[in-house]
Design a protein around this motif. Structure first.
Motif, PDB file in Angstrom:
ATOM      1  N   SER A  40       4.789   9.012  -2.443  1.00 28.17           N
ATOM      2  CA  SER A  40       3.973   8.993  -1.235  1.00 28.17           C
ATOM      3  C   SER A  40       4.029  10.355  -0.550  1.00 28.17           C
ATOM      4  N   ASN A  41       3.326  10.451   0.565  1.00 26.78           N
ATOM      5  CA  ASN A  41       3.289  11.725   1.300  1.00 26.78           C
ATOM      6  C   ASN A  41       4.369  11.808   2.379  1.00 26.78           C
ATOM      7  N   GLU A  56       7.999   1.542   4.533  1.00 25.53           N
ATOM      8  CA  GLU A  56       6.837   2.068   3.809  1.00 25.53           C
ATOM      9  C   GLU A  56       7.179   2.306   2.341  1.00 25.53           C
ATOM     10  N   VAL A 110       0.521   5.735   0.599  1.00 26.18           N
ATOM     11  CA  VAL A 110      -0.301   6.915   0.866  1.00 26.18           C
ATOM     12  C   VAL A 110       0.124   7.975  -0.154  1.00 26.18           C
ATOM     13  N   ARG A 161       0.847  -1.185   0.000  1.00 28.88           N
ATOM     14  CA  ARG A 161       0.000   0.000   0.000  1.00 28.88           C
ATOM     15  C   ARG A 161       0.887   1.241   0.000  1.00 28.88           C
ATOM     16  N   MET A 200      -2.435  13.107   0.201  1.00 32.88           N
ATOM     17  CA  MET A 200      -3.570  12.378   0.758  1.00 32.88           C
ATOM     18  C   MET A 200      -3.202  11.820   2.131  1.00 32.88           C
ATOM     19  N   GLU A 201      -4.200  11.350   2.871  1.00 30.54           N
ATOM     20  CA  GLU A 201      -3.973  10.797   4.205  1.00 30.54           C
ATOM     21  C   GLU A 201      -4.259   9.304   4.269  1.00 30.54           C
ATOM     22  N   LYS A 202      -5.118   8.826   3.371  1.00 35.86           N
ATOM     23  CA  LYS A 202      -5.464   7.408   3.382  1.00 35.86           C
ATOM     24  C   LYS A 202      -4.609   6.648   2.371  1.00 35.86           C
ATOM     25  N   SER A 203      -4.291   5.412   2.722  1.00 39.74           N
ATOM     26  CA  SER A 203      -3.459   4.600   1.839  1.00 39.74           C
ATOM     27  C   SER A 203      -4.299   3.953   0.736  1.00 39.74           C
ATOM     28  N   LYS A 204      -3.612   3.578  -0.344  1.00 41.12           N
ATOM     29  CA  LYS A 204      -4.242   2.865  -1.447  1.00 41.12           C
ATOM     30  C   LYS A 204      -3.412   1.631  -1.746  1.00 41.12           C
ATOM     31  N   LYS A 205      -4.051   0.620  -2.258  1.00 41.32           N
ATOM     32  CA  LYS A 205      -3.315  -0.556  -2.691  1.00 41.32           C
ATOM     33  C   LYS A 205      -2.456  -0.190  -3.902  1.00 41.32           C
TER      34      LYS A 205
END
Length: 252
Positions: free
Chosen positions: A232-233, A222, A187, A185, A191-196
């Motif tokens: 990623s963030n 990560e 992030v 996954r 954004m704050e939510k992770s994605k596959k």
């Protein structure tokens, strides 16, 4: 008279040769400016700025050089239309077992078959340097820099999905370069939510055959960056950090 006709035909022949020579020069210049032979990639923004006849002639030249064949008019038009569209990503089958796929501002030619037949691979990177990722046929360059003004770097990064940077205020190493694992996954930046990661690959239309060999860069376990796909963030630039790690990935 017949003599006048022959004279006009001869004049036209001279003109056609001059036009052909000018076109050859224009295509040669366009190739140097917009095509990277190291990673077989096209700079989409630069490509889109050329006249249609130059663009399609450039594509035909790439067909001769790298696919060892002539591309038909219909295929040339389709590739050109995709490259000049607003679509952020696409994948298109080409003759000879190749595909062309776009991600960010680059469009890459690659073999459709898997470039590696093994299972998992992983490289642990402990310090700056240049690292070969043979399974993905690419090189990852890691450099540590101190910057007082990050704006020029941010501008470069915004136009090149294969270049990124992270804050190294609290140390960054080790970095891992590995291929995809089920369940990975990320992030996405902003954004704050992770994605596959698998879903990201599908959304960005990364060819299925390339997903299992494309490198993922991880920091602290990560997924931090997928070159040419998404960042990623984690560890954004700016703030107190003037010490950064710059990562650049290029296919060979």
């Amino acid at each position: 008279t017949h003599r006048d006709v022959r004279s006009k035909v001869a004049d036209m022949g001279v003109i056609f040769k001059e036009v052909e020579s000018l076109l050859d020069d224009a295509v040669g210049d366009a190739l140097k400016a917009s095509f990277d032979p190291r990673e077989l990639s096209i700079d989409v923004a630069r490509y889109s700025g050329y006249p249609e006849i130059v663009r399609k002639s450039l594509l035909q030249e790439l067909g001769y050089r790298h696919l060892d064949r002539e591309l038909n008019t219909r295929l040339l038009s389709k590739i050109d239309r995709l490259l000049t569209s607003d679509a952020p990503s696409f994948v298109l089958d080409l003759p000879g077992g190749y595909v062309i796929f776009r991600s960010y501002n680059r469009a890459c030619l690659t073999e459709k078959k898997e470039v590696w037949e093994g299972g998992e691979y992983s490289y642990e990177i402990m310090k700056p340097g240049r690292y070969g990722i043979k399974e993905a046929r690419g090189n990852l360059t890691v450099s540590e820099e101190k910057v007082s003004d990050i704006e020029p770097l941010l501008e470069r990064i915004s136009g090149d999905g294969y270049l990124t940077a992270f804050s190294s205020l609290e140390g960054l190493f080790p970095i891992s370069a590995r291929n995809f694992r089920e369940g990975d996954r990320i992030v996405p930046f902003g954004m704050e939510k992770s994605k596959k990661v698998k879903k990201v690959f599908i959304e960005r239309k990364i060819p299925r055959d390339l997903r299992r060999v494309h490198p993922l860069i991880t920091i602290g376990g990560e997924v931090a960056w997928i070159p040419g796909v998404i960042r990623s963030n984690i560890r954004p630039l700016g703030g107190e950090s003037k010490k950064i790690i710059v990562l650049e990935y290029r296919r060979y």
